[in-house]
Design an enzyme around this catalytic site. Sequence first.
Site, PDB file in Angstrom:
ATOM      1  N   ARG A 121      89.181   9.525   6.616  1.00 51.24           N
ATOM      2  CA  ARG A 121      88.444  10.673   6.052  1.00 51.24           C
ATOM      3  C   ARG A 121      87.090  10.306   5.449  1.00 51.24           C
ATOM      4  NH1 ARG A 121      93.383  12.590   3.721  1.00 51.24           N
ATOM      5  NH2 ARG A 121      94.359  14.070   5.147  1.00 51.24           N
ATOM      6  N   LYS A 143      73.267  13.950  10.424  1.00 46.71           N
ATOM      7  CA  LYS A 143      73.986  14.507  11.577  1.00 46.71           C
ATOM      8  C   LYS A 143      74.601  13.346  12.348  1.00 46.71           C
ATOM      9  CE  LYS A 143      71.388  18.685  12.672  1.00 46.71           C
ATOM     10  NZ  LYS A 143      70.553  19.343  13.689  1.00 46.71           N
ATOM     11  N   GLU A 185      57.894  12.368  17.892  1.00 50.78           N
ATOM     12  CA  GLU A 185      58.509  13.024  16.728  1.00 50.78           C
ATOM     13  C   GLU A 185      57.572  12.944  15.516  1.00 50.78           C
ATOM     14  OE1 GLU A 185      61.425  14.718  16.754  1.00 50.78           O
ATOM     15  OE2 GLU A 185      62.372  13.978  18.602  1.00 50.78           O
ATOM     16  N   LYS A 227      61.017  14.819   6.536  1.00 48.69           N
ATOM     17  CA  LYS A 227      62.370  15.191   6.962  1.00 48.69           C
ATOM     18  C   LYS A 227      63.287  15.298   5.736  1.00 48.69           C
ATOM     19  CE  LYS A 227      66.060  14.835  10.159  1.00 48.69           C
ATOM     20  NZ  LYS A 227      66.610  14.342  11.418  1.00 48.69           N
ATOM     21  N   GLU A 237      71.374  23.161   8.011  1.00 50.23           N
ATOM     22  CA  GLU A 237      70.634  23.925   9.022  1.00 50.23           C
ATOM     23  C   GLU A 237      70.939  25.417   9.004  1.00 50.23           C
ATOM     24  OE1 GLU A 237      69.953  21.797  12.593  1.00 50.23           O
ATOM     25  OE2 GLU A 237      69.209  23.535  13.662  1.00 50.23           O
ATOM     26  N   ARG A 241      65.609  24.123   8.038  1.00 49.72           N
ATOM     27  CA  ARG A 241      65.776  22.931   8.874  1.00 49.72           C
ATOM     28  C   ARG A 241      65.410  23.199  10.334  1.00 49.72           C
ATOM     29  NH1 ARG A 241      70.376  18.233   8.051  1.00 49.72           N
ATOM     30  NH2 ARG A 241      69.797  17.015   9.874  1.00 49.72           N
ATOM     31  N   ASN A 245      62.998  21.669  14.749  1.00 46.94           N
ATOM     32  CA  ASN A 245      63.213  21.858  16.185  1.00 46.94           C
ATOM     33  C   ASN A 245      61.924  22.213  16.926  1.00 46.94           C
ATOM     34  OD1 ASN A 245      65.943  21.350  15.985  1.00 46.94           O
ATOM     35  ND2 ASN A 245      66.421  23.488  15.520  1.00 46.94           N
ATOM     36  N   HIS A 248      61.457  21.413  20.496  1.00 50.89           N
ATOM     37  CA  HIS A 248      62.780  21.050  20.999  1.00 50.89           C
ATOM     38  C   HIS A 248      63.456  22.156  21.793  1.00 50.89           C
ATOM     39  CE1 HIS A 248      62.158  17.659  18.394  1.00 50.89           C
ATOM     40  NE2 HIS A 248      63.323  17.126  18.716  1.00 50.89           N
ATOM     41  N   HIS A 252      64.613  20.711  25.020  1.00 53.68           N
ATOM     42  CA  HIS A 252      66.034  20.591  25.375  1.00 53.68           C
ATOM     43  C   HIS A 252      66.319  21.206  26.733  1.00 53.68           C
ATOM     44  CE1 HIS A 252      67.641  19.899  21.059  1.00 53.68           C
ATOM     45  NE2 HIS A 252      67.528  18.778  21.724  1.00 53.68           N
ATOM     46  N   HIS A 265      63.916  11.671  25.467  1.00 55.04           N
ATOM     47  CA  HIS A 265      63.907  12.839  24.583  1.00 55.04           C
ATOM     48  C   HIS A 265      62.478  13.182  24.115  1.00 55.04           C
ATOM     49  CE1 HIS A 265      65.118  15.578  21.439  1.00 55.04           C
ATOM     50  NE2 HIS A 265      64.529  14.818  20.540  1.00 55.04           N
TER      51      HIS A 265
HETATM   52 ZN    ZN Z   1      63.968  15.102  18.541  1.00 47.45          ZN
END
Ligand code: ZN
Length: 359
Positions: A121, A143, A185, A227, A237, A241, A245, A248, A252, A265
């Site tokens: 946990r 994340k 980024e 960030k 998010e 947040r 993106n 992105h 994506h 990426h």
């Molecule tokens: Zn990214």
Amino acid sequence: MKKIHVNLSANSYNIYIDKDLLVKVGEMIAKGKEPCKTLLITDENIGKIYGEIVAENFRQNNFDVKLLALPPGEDQKNIENALLLYDHCFAHKLDRKSLIVALGGGVIGDLSGFIAATFMRGIPYIQIPTSLLAQVDSSIGGKVAVNHPKGKNMIGCFYQPTAVFIDTNTLSTLPSKEMVAGFVEVIKYGVIRDAELFAFLEKSMYDIFQLNHEALLKIIATSCQIKANVVEQDEKEKDLRAILNYGHTIGHAIETITNYKKYRHGEAVAIGMLYASKIAIELGLTDNTVFERQLSLIKNLGLSIQTGLKSESIIKALYTDKKTISGRLRFVLPTKIGEVIISDKVSDEILYRILDNPL
Ligand code: ZN
Ligand code: ADP
């Protein structure tokens, strides 16, 4: 050395940025933690260069370290490797007070963080990001995840590290394509929040790619701070947040339809940022210089910006993204360098018009 505090009440931690941190990290951790069983996870590329250096530094400070190197690559971020790593946790007799150390790029950071979050946990973990992308992005914000055949990062949670150690020296061995992908980024942070950072990138690209320490320290620390500020205000998010993106949404979509094979990426995000800027101009939110300045930076990186992809397939992929809310697309759009807004007012008609024309 720069120190950035990420203030998340009980889950707060520090990010340390400097050169030569790999040979200090064990000692720094020993100041706040009893020596313990430690699983040091890396990939084979990074392990070959830095694995023993870091392991030895922990050992000198009485940590009982087991070093484990997985093959490199995004497809290693899977549940089978998670199971393998749990086996190693048991074999090395880790308990709830033990430590997991992630030494590597985003793949190792996300996977090791996921193990740390779930083993018994949750046990403490330290991030030592070695790619520029991981240093400015994935190692901050908590994340953690593994991929699932249905999609990237589909199995995961939020789990904050105990500390992050960024050694700028590690960038000296990073392949240049990876350096470029991480740099995108950093451009993103400039556009969403910091016009001064953006201007610094325009002025100092040569120094940055020559790995000038002061220049690296500045761009990494500024990116981490931006960030951190965003994550502090919106850890899970819910709203703010989402500005991270920027670039992105379309990025994506491009990655998805090319099966994550054709573009790094960062390369896909660069194209996404340019399209988002075109959309903003079309909506009258900003002027052409915002586009031109980004285009010039991105071209200087040597990135190709034409995809040859059909607008139809990009738009279809946009609508299947997990970030779509009740079927409406949300775009992060620049109003000027240093400021963005979130808009769900981008019509399909505008999208077709923008995506059908070359950048
Ligand atoms: Zn990214
Ligand atoms: P990212 O960090 O871009 O999310 P990865 O974790 O896959 O993705 O790292 C990108 C590639 O760069 C991998 O092949 C990894 O082994 C390699 N790599 C990462 N950091 C370094 C480094 N400091 N020196 C050499 N290779 C590195």
